[in-house]
Design a protein around this motif. Structure first.
Motif, PDB file in Angstrom:
ATOM      1  N   LYS A 280      53.965  36.219  48.411  1.00  0.00           N
ATOM      2  CA  LYS A 280      52.891  36.344  49.405  1.00  0.00           C
ATOM      3  C   LYS A 280      51.602  35.712  48.892  1.00  0.00           C
ATOM      4  N   LEU A 281      51.342  35.833  47.606  1.00  0.00           N
ATOM      5  CA  LEU A 281      50.152  35.205  47.050  1.00  0.00           C
ATOM      6  C   LEU A 281      50.244  33.685  47.161  1.00  0.00           C
TER       7      LEU A 281
ATOM      8  N   ASP B 257      49.618  32.735  50.822  1.00  0.00           N
ATOM      9  CA  ASP B 257      48.194  32.824  51.141  1.00  0.00           C
ATOM     10  C   ASP B 257      47.428  31.667  50.509  1.00  0.00           C
TER      11      ASP B 257
ATOM     12  N   TRP C 160      46.511  31.199  59.409  1.00  0.00           N
ATOM     13  CA  TRP C 160      47.699  31.918  58.950  1.00  0.00           C
ATOM     14  C   TRP C 160      48.890  31.665  59.876  1.00  0.00           C
TER      15      TRP C 160
ATOM     16  N   SER D 216      38.038  42.053  45.385  1.00  0.00           N
ATOM     17  CA  SER D 216      38.820  40.809  45.486  1.00  0.00           C
ATOM     18  C   SER D 216      38.271  39.756  44.529  1.00  0.00           C
TER      19      SER D 216
ATOM     20  N   CYS E 225      43.656  31.036  44.203  1.00  0.00           N
ATOM     21  CA  CYS E 225      43.577  32.491  44.317  1.00  0.00           C
ATOM     22  C   CYS E 225      42.119  32.930  44.219  1.00  0.00           C
TER      23      CYS E 225
ATOM     24  N   VAL F 183      42.395  36.075  47.942  1.00  0.00           N
ATOM     25  CA  VAL F 183      42.865  37.344  47.383  1.00  0.00           C
ATOM     26  C   VAL F 183      42.635  38.490  48.362  1.00  0.00           C
TER      27      VAL F 183
ATOM     28  N   PHE G 100      45.243  38.377  50.965  1.00  0.00           N
ATOM     29  CA  PHE G 100      46.472  38.844  50.320  1.00  0.00           C
ATOM     30  C   PHE G 100      46.485  40.363  50.224  1.00  0.00           C
TER      31      PHE G 100
ATOM     32  N   VAL H  71      49.438  42.724  51.942  1.00  0.00           N
ATOM     33  CA  VAL H  71      50.406  43.505  51.160  1.00  0.00           C
ATOM     34  C   VAL H  71      50.029  44.982  51.075  1.00  0.00           C
TER      35      VAL H  71
END
Length: 200
Positions: free
Chosen positions: A44-45, A48, A56, A152, A167, A172, A175, A179
């Motif tokens: 998932k990271l 993203d 998205w 974040s 990231c 973040v 993300f 999640v």
């Protein structure tokens, strides 16, 4: 108000329009559900990170093709990609064909494996930033959602220190929402309460 809630007060988050079945299904079944599997979190990271500069829904529509091209996001396989394998990926119109993002994914696979070799579980490490449980926000409107938070920013800095790329704090935070590290469903959305109940 009691039980006399109008339909407007129990609608899903405004960003998940009913006319877009794929987006609504993502909202109803995935977004905000706490994820504790280290490989799934890593995947998932990466997704993203691939979203950077895009919407998205673009990633969501390409997700199956991206997963197929990226060896089901198995870090051990992606870590071994060479230039020939990168070129193969770049020829696939079904994915995000960014050399920088592909190379970052390879580097991120190696960073994930480095942590694993040092005895750092990616899931335990990430969730330690929230004390192991979701942060439950009380957002009435999607417009109240911040682009990033001090937490974040802290996690982004820690990821970068371990060699991760794509990231930054905005990625973040998106993300973290996805999640379930934060519950950012609007309070009127049924999923806000349903996800809270998972940890009650």
């Amino acid at each position: 108000m009691g039980m006399n809630l109008s339909s407007d007060e129990t609608l899903p988050c405004r960003w998940a329009p009913a006319e877009d079945a794929l987006y609504r299904a993502y909202h109803d079944h995935e977004w905000g559900v706490p994820e504790y599997d280290p490989r799934a979190l890593w995947e998932k990271l990466q997704l993203d990170g691939m979203q950077a500069g895009l919407s998205w829904i673009t990633i969501l529509r390409k997700r199956d093709a991206i997963r197929e091209e990226f060896d089901s996001f198995i870090p051990e396989q992606i870590a071994m990609w060479d230039q020939e394998r990168i070129e193969k990926a770049l020829s696939n119109p079904g994915i995000i064909r960014s050399p920088a993002k592909i190379k970052a994914t390879i580097g991120n696979a190696r960073a994930f494996l480095d942590m694993q070799e040092k005895g750092e579980d990616f899931s335990e490490w990430l969730w330690s930033f929230t004390g192991g449980a979701p942060i439950v926000n009380q957002l009435r409107e999607i417009t109240e959602v911040p682009a990033k938070t001090p937490l974040s920013e802290e996690i982004a800095k820690a990821l970068k220190a371990r060699g991760f790329k794509f990231c930054g704090p905005v990625i973040v935070y998106a993300f973290m929402q996805a999640v379930g590290m934060v519950n950012d469903h609007e309070t009127r959305c049924p999923r806000h309460g349903e996800i809270q109940e998972l940890h009650s």
